[in-house]
Design an enzyme around this catalytic site. Structure first.
Site, short mmCIF file in Angstrom:
data_model
loop_
_atom_site.label_atom_id
_atom_site.label_comp_id
_atom_site.label_asym_id
_atom_site.label_seq_id
_atom_site.Cartn_x
_atom_site.Cartn_y
_atom_site.Cartn_z
N SER A 147 28.41 46.46 -3.17
CA SER A 147 27.40 47.49 -3.34
C SER A 147 27.37 47.98 -4.77
CB SER A 147 27.68 48.68 -2.41
OG SER A 147 26.78 49.74 -2.66
N SER A 177 0.86 -1.17 0.00
CA SER A 177 0.00 0.00 0.00
C SER A 177 0.91 1.22 0.00
CB SER A 177 -0.89 0.01 1.25
OG SER A 177 -1.47 1.29 1.46
N THR A 178 0.39 2.32 -0.50
CA THR A 178 1.15 3.57 -0.34
C THR A 178 1.50 3.80 1.11
OG1 THR A 178 0.14 4.63 -2.28
CG2 THR A 178 0.98 6.09 -0.55
N ASN A 179 0.62 3.33 2.01
CA ASN A 179 0.76 3.66 3.42
C ASN A 179 1.89 2.91 4.12
OD1 ASN A 179 -1.46 5.14 2.78
ND2 ASN A 179 -2.91 3.87 3.91
N LYS A 232 32.95 48.81 -1.06
CA LYS A 232 32.25 48.07 -0.01
C LYS A 232 32.25 46.58 -0.33
CE LYS A 232 28.05 48.50 2.80
NZ LYS A 232 27.48 47.17 2.79
#
Length: 504
Positions: A327, A149-151, A333
């Site tokens: 900058s 199952s997917t689960n 900077k």
């Protein structure tokens, strides 16, 4: 609609599911249920193939279940061999572009599971000499998803996917630790002022600062590895809600053993499959460790930005390597862009952890339908933290240099050094010296000598790096550095008295 990498001839094949017939691109390895999921879930634009270890994990789970079903006589030799070969190719990195469903999806991961079932089935059909979509010979549900199952498949795959993914994070953490330790060794004898509450505290070495950063990360390598071991308990064989409906009584143990053999990881079947099918506690704990790491690494980056601030109007004790102009308007900077980007990664990981907590809490009854977002956030946190650690080590820490003149001047002007003198001259005289130094700007050492509190030799001894940066015993003639446990436990040296006054 065409599959990734397909030719634009618009050729299709007809497939059928519960909702009816649909045309699927003829060259696609996925099928009708994957197609519907593509149409339904336009959420992140991140397909499950974004996490190749998760795709590898899905393939290994399907391969293990095929072996178990074959061993129990539920799957014939020919189909079992074809499914195994298709899974092996996916593990080797092939066909990943056909895993196209969005990582965040409704259905508790059903779309991802069916995407895997369809890709494996269609590749297995090719191996058997049939056309894609000719499911009468080998079916995504009847054969690839047999006794599953997917689960139980999806949470098992998530656990394996995380176990395959997190070692890269550990490796990147080790790399950062090594880089920090190297800086610690390089600057082990360079003194600086420590700070508490952004105020001058007492001296330390630069090496101690770097080593402390290394230690705080090192602690969580152990925690992360220990926590990940919880993912070795799986619910494969639980099927829909943990009762094991549709499976042979021997199936859960056999499928788990096959998965262990394939991956080299010692998986065990949960003692309570009903509990395990709805429980997400391991994910919550693991995500919490990722958050803890993120908080720590972000604090380190905050420190780096503070210590490198300036260069003229800040701390300017260390220089971060200049990696790009800072900058578009201020010439010259240079910004601390590497710590900044790592800070942002940390913010993301902290937010991801909150999502995991909400999703885990939101489960109801025998299943948590929100495991897709849990898996996505943990895998994404692991991925970006891995990259952030390597970036910080290579693009920042390794290139740090010191402004030793600034460090020395800060130390000379600080009143914090007076703390080292308290055991000898007393708290009252030391307070008077500190107050005068603060008021006049004069160095502590000059005031101590001027007032006759200590002679030059004794003052030099007390203000030495060994005395100011580690425990020591004050003696009438100087200081005794901190002693090792071996020294104190030997017959030659006696432990100090418990009363500090007796040490003066």
């Amino acid at each position: 609609m065409t599959s990734p990498g397909s030719t634009p001839d618009l050729a299709t094949r007809t497939e059928h599911d519960l909702l009816g017939d649909r045309e699927v691109p003829a060259d696609a390895y996925y099928g009708v249920q994957t197609l519907r999921a593509q149409e339904n879930f336009h959420i992140t634009d991140v397909p499950v193939s974004h996490f190749p270890r998760l795709i590898e994990a899905l393939a290994q789970v399907k391969r293990a279940t095929a072996r178990a079903n074959h061993g129990l006589g539920a799957l014939d030799d020919e189909r079992a061999a074809a499914i195994e070969q298709a899974c092996a190719e996916i593990v080797d990195g092939e066909l990943h572009e056909n895993f196209v469903v969005d990582v965040i999806q409704g259905g508790a991961g059903t779309s991802t599971n069916m995407n895997a079932n369809e890709v494996i089935a269609n590749r297995a059909l090719e191996i058997l000499g049939h056309e894609k979509g000719d499911y009468q010979h080998l079916h995504p549900n009847n054969h690839v998803n047999l006794a599953q199952s997917t689960n139980d498949v999806y949470p098992t795959s998530l656990r394996l996917g995380i176990l395959l993914t997190f070692p890269a994070l550990v490796e990147s953490m080790d790399h950062l630790i090594t880089t920090l330790r190297a800086k610690g060794a390089e600057y082990s004898q360079v003194l600086k002022m420590g700070r508490t509450q952004m105020q001058d505290a007492v001296p330390m070495t630069v090496g101690q600062e770097f080593n402390a950063w290394a230690t705080t990360i090192e602690e969580d390598v152990v925690r992360l590895t220990r926590t990940a071991s919880a993912f070795q308990e799986i619910n494969l064989g639980a099927t829909a809600i943990g009762t094991g409906i549709t499976t042979d009584p021997r199936y859960a143990q056999l499928a788990t053993k096959e998965l262990s053999d394939l991956t080299g990881i010692d998986f065990v079947v949960s003692v309570d499959l009903v509990e395990a099918t709805s429980d997400t506690g391991a994910f919550v704990t693991f995500s919490g460790i990722l958050r803890r790491i993120a908080v720590k690494i972000s604090k380190i980056c905050n420190d780096l930005r503070l210590l490198s601030s300036g260069p003229r109007a800040g701390f300017h004790e260390i220089n971060l390597p200049a990696v790009q102009p800072g900058s578009s308007i201020m010439p010259g900077k240079v910004n601390p862009v590497i710590p900044e980007v790592v800070n942002q990664v940390a913010f993301e990981v902290i937010g991801n952890d909150l999502t995991v907590a909400f999703a885990a809490e939101g489960g109801q009854l025998q299943l948590n339908a929100f495991e897709p977002v849990i898996g996505f956030n943990i895998l994404e946190s692991t991925r970006i933290m891995t990259r952030a650690m390597n970036t910080l080590a290579d693009r920042c820490i390794a290139g740090i240099t010191l402004n030793e003149d600034v460090l020395e001047d800060n130390l000379r002007r600080s009143i914090g050094v007076v703390t080292a003198l308290v055991p000898v001259i007393g708290y009252g005289p030391a307070t008077d010296v500190a107050a005068t130094a603060l008021e006049t700007g004069r160095p502590v050492a000059d005031l101590v000598l001027e007032r006759g509190l200590l002679d030059q030799a004794r003052l030099t001894s007390l203000l030495s790096p060994a005395s100011m940066t580690a425990p020591y015993r004050a003696t009438p003639t100087g200081t005794m550095p901190a002693l090792s446990e071996e020294q104190m436990d030997s017959g030659e040296i006696t432990r100090l008295p418990e009363d500090p006054a007796q040490n003066l």
